[in-house]
Write a protein that holds these residues in place. Structure first.
Motif, PDB file in Angstrom:
ATOM      1  N   GLN A   1      33.434  26.429  61.067  1.00 50.29           N
ATOM      2  CA  GLN A   1      33.568  25.984  59.684  1.00 50.29           C
ATOM      3  C   GLN A   1      33.576  24.466  59.559  1.00 50.29           C
ATOM      4  O   GLN A   1      32.918  23.895  58.688  1.00 50.29           O
ATOM      5  CB  GLN A   1      34.850  26.564  59.083  1.00 50.29           C
ATOM      6  N   TYR A   2      34.323  23.807  60.448  1.00 45.01           N
ATOM      7  CA  TYR A   2      34.517  22.367  60.318  1.00 45.01           C
ATOM      8  C   TYR A   2      33.548  21.527  61.139  1.00 45.01           C
ATOM      9  O   TYR A   2      33.254  20.381  60.785  1.00 45.01           O
ATOM     10  CB  TYR A   2      35.956  21.998  60.695  1.00 45.01           C
TER      11      TYR A   2
ATOM     12  N   TYR B   1      31.687  24.525  71.077  1.00 44.01           N
ATOM     13  CA  TYR B   1      33.144  24.701  71.043  1.00 44.01           C
ATOM     14  C   TYR B   1      33.780  24.121  72.303  1.00 44.01           C
ATOM     15  O   TYR B   1      33.262  24.264  73.412  1.00 44.01           O
ATOM     16  CB  TYR B   1      33.499  26.181  70.933  1.00 44.01           C
TER      17      TYR B   1
ATOM     18  N   LEU C   1      41.763  25.115  67.712  1.00 46.10           N
ATOM     19  CA  LEU C   1      41.035  25.755  66.623  1.00 46.10           C
ATOM     20  C   LEU C   1      40.483  27.091  67.103  1.00 46.10           C
ATOM     21  O   LEU C   1      40.115  27.248  68.268  1.00 46.10           O
ATOM     22  CB  LEU C   1      39.864  24.875  66.165  1.00 46.10           C
ATOM     23  N   THR C   2      40.420  28.058  66.182  1.00 46.95           N
ATOM     24  CA  THR C   2      39.747  29.311  66.508  1.00 46.95           C
ATOM     25  C   THR C   2      38.243  29.072  66.478  1.00 46.95           C
ATOM     26  O   THR C   2      37.758  28.045  65.958  1.00 46.95           O
ATOM     27  CB  THR C   2      40.100  30.404  65.487  1.00 46.95           C
ATOM     28  N   GLN C   3      37.481  30.019  67.000  1.00 50.44           N
ATOM     29  CA  GLN C   3      36.019  29.897  66.981  1.00 50.44           C
ATOM     30  C   GLN C   3      35.519  29.784  65.540  1.00 50.44           C
ATOM     31  O   GLN C   3      34.623  29.009  65.239  1.00 50.44           O
ATOM     32  CB  GLN C   3      35.377  31.123  67.664  1.00 50.44           C
ATOM     33  N   ALA C   4      36.136  30.550  64.632  1.00 48.08           N
ATOM     34  CA  ALA C   4      35.707  30.532  63.228  1.00 48.08           C
ATOM     35  C   ALA C   4      36.018  29.188  62.581  1.00 48.08           C
ATOM     36  O   ALA C   4      35.201  28.643  61.829  1.00 48.08           O
ATOM     37  CB  ALA C   4      36.396  31.659  62.460  1.00 48.08           C
ATOM     38  N   GLU C   5      37.201  28.652  62.863  1.00 49.92           N
ATOM     39  CA  GLU C   5      37.572  27.355  62.308  1.00 49.92           C
ATOM     40  C   GLU C   5      36.647  26.263  62.838  1.00 49.92           C
ATOM     41  O   GLU C   5      36.224  25.365  62.101  1.00 49.92           O
ATOM     42  CB  GLU C   5      39.026  27.033  62.656  1.00 49.92           C
ATOM     43  N   TRP C   6      36.360  26.323  64.144  1.00 51.10           N
ATOM     44  CA  TRP C   6      35.460  25.324  64.742  1.00 51.10           C
ATOM     45  C   TRP C   6      34.098  25.352  64.037  1.00 51.10           C
ATOM     46  O   TRP C   6      33.544  24.324  63.688  1.00 51.10           O
ATOM     47  CB  TRP C   6      35.298  25.614  66.233  1.00 51.10           C
TER      48      TRP C   6
END
Length: 213
Positions: free
Chosen positions: A196-197, A203, A189-194
């Motif tokens: 978000q979810y 991380y 996962l990207t930092q942004a996806e992490w």
């Protein structure tokens, strides 16, 4: 033992064998002291919380929590650590759209599985039984109501039996899920996806063979 006023459809012993729980179409659950099985004793008043038939009862592996599934479509978790004064834990779990026919705890007690007339199975995170959480979407695969669910001894497989005459085996091992997701995604996962979810969870790489996102 004849204190119920209608059919008794589910019974379960506590892990230490000293308590028996019985669920009935009279909408209640009764706890019985079985420390001397020759002279079992009813423990207090019946547990009342369901509005329709109780189909299934199951103790957690540590014996402190009892789960009950009902025709009213809900599951109730009961704190039975003090058998003299059991209490309902929070509000009933509502995720099924029809009768809950079977409930079972995983061997580690952190997950509850429920099968239903709505043809689905739901997994619940009950690591904190006061605030249970539904884990993802319901499992679908049966074409008629689910009658029974059970975990394998290692907790990695769930079996479900149905009116459709079949048994389905489900992979419920988080490690296996993670490995499969990594094979499909070929990345972390990207930092942004992490964020978000998983919100404020620190991380970390879930796919060790790939670089951080």
């Amino acid at each position: 033992l004849s204190d119920h006023t209608d059919q008794v459809v589910s019974i379960a012993f506590s892990p230490d064998g000293k308590t028996l729980a019985s669920g009935s179409w009279d909408t209640t659950i009764i706890l019985w002291d079985m420390s001397n099985p020759k002279t079992p004793v009813k423990l207090g008043a019946p547990l009342s919380g369901h509005t329709k038939w109780v189909f299934s009862v199951a103790f957690s592996p540590d014996g402190k929590t009892l789960a009950s599934g009902s025709y009213d479509t809900t599951i109730i978790l009961w704190d039975v650590s003090n058998l003299k004064s059991p209490v309902q834990l929070g509000v009933p779990l509502s995720g099924h759209s029809n009768a809950v026919t079977s409930v079972v705890f995983s061997p580690d007690g952190k997950t509850l599985a429920s099968g239903s007339y709505d043809k689905t199975i739901i997994l619940w995170d009950v690591s904190n039984p006061k605030v249970p959480v539904q884990l993802g979407a319901p499992f679908t695969g049966h074409i008629r109501p689910v009658n029974s669910v059970v975990f394998s001894p290692d907790g990695k497989t769930l079996a479900s039996g149905s009116y459709d005459g079949t048994i389905i085996l489900w992979d419920v091992d988080p490690v296996s899920w993670r490995e499969r997701a990594c094979q499909i995604a070929h990345r972390n996962l990207t930092q942004a996806e992490w964020a978000q979810y998983l919100g404020n969870e620190p991380y970390r790489k879930t796919c060790p063979q790939w670089p951080e996102g």
